[in-house]
Design an enzyme around this catalytic site. Structure first.
Site, PDB file in Angstrom:
ATOM      1  CG  ASP A 191      -2.848   2.232   6.587  1.00 19.75           C
ATOM      2  OD1 ASP A 191      -2.944   1.927   5.223  1.00 19.75           O
ATOM      3  OD2 ASP A 191      -3.416   3.329   6.837  1.00 19.75           O
ATOM      4  CG  ASP A 214      -1.732   1.236   1.592  1.00 20.62           C
ATOM      5  OD1 ASP A 214      -2.212   1.671   0.300  1.00 20.62           O
ATOM      6  OD2 ASP A 214      -2.141   1.699   2.675  1.00 20.62           O
ATOM      7  CG  ASP A 227      -2.479   7.112   0.727  1.00 15.41           C
ATOM      8  OD1 ASP A 227      -1.521   7.183   0.131  1.00 15.41           O
ATOM      9  OD2 ASP A 227      -3.525   7.162   0.312  1.00 15.41           O
TER      10      ASP A 227
END
Length: 179
Positions: free
Chosen positions: A133, A8, A10
């Site tokens: 996250d 990922d 961000d």
């Protein structure tokens, strides 16, 4: 054949939390401490969630995010043993597509455009590992889900957690033959 890792952007390779805090202070004159984000949904950690969310639509928000500590070195190391894909659910924010593309080209020029996937729903991603996250992405991953620590997920006790890129590299190397 190399194992595959989806990573990922961000709060994993791009420090969105720091960027958001800085922009919120710049735009609205209120400084939010990073510890105030712990255990709260991202935009609700700010005094005015609507104002905080509005920043995601501002040009430059995604383009100007700082790097997560150790991310570049870690991805170079991981790339020796794994096929890396950068996967970002970038469809919700119109500016993010070009900004994320340009950010990746600047900071991760060693990752081919063929290994960058911008999507709306990560459940279609079928790699051996996913480092993210958010549970909404990890819960449906078919391979090994790896939770990258961020303020909003600090109280989550699901999936294997890594707190930084040193831990992530070590975990992947330990599991290179497992999946």
């Amino acid at each position: 054949m190399k194992k595959t890792v989806a990573i990922d952007m961000d709060n994993v390779i791009a420090d969105i939390e720091t960027n958001w805090i800085n922009l919120y202070e710049q735009e609205f004159g209120v400084r939010v401490d990073k510890k105030d984000l712990l255990g709260k949904p991202e935009d609700f950690a700010f005094p005015d969630p609507d104002k905080a969310r509005s920043l995601l639509y501002k040009p430059g928000f995604f383009r100007n995010a700082p790097l997560m500590a150790g991310a570049v070195e870690a991805l170079k190391e991981i790339q020796k043993d794994f096929e890396i894909y950068i996967v970002s659910a970038a469809m919700e924010f119109p500016n993010s597509l070009l900004e994320k593309h340009d950010w990746l080209a600047e900071h991760f020029p060693f990752i081919s455009w063929k290994n960058i996937i911008f999507c709306g729903d990560k459940s279609v991603i079928s790699t051996d590992f996913l480092i993210d996250d958010h549970l909404k992405n990890l819960d449906f991953h078919k391979g090994m889900p790896i939770l990258f620590t961020a303020g909003h997920n600090i109280n989550v006790n699901k999936h294997t957690r890594v707190n930084n890129w040193t831990e992530a590299v070590a975990l992947l190397k330990e599991n290179i033959e497992v999946v």
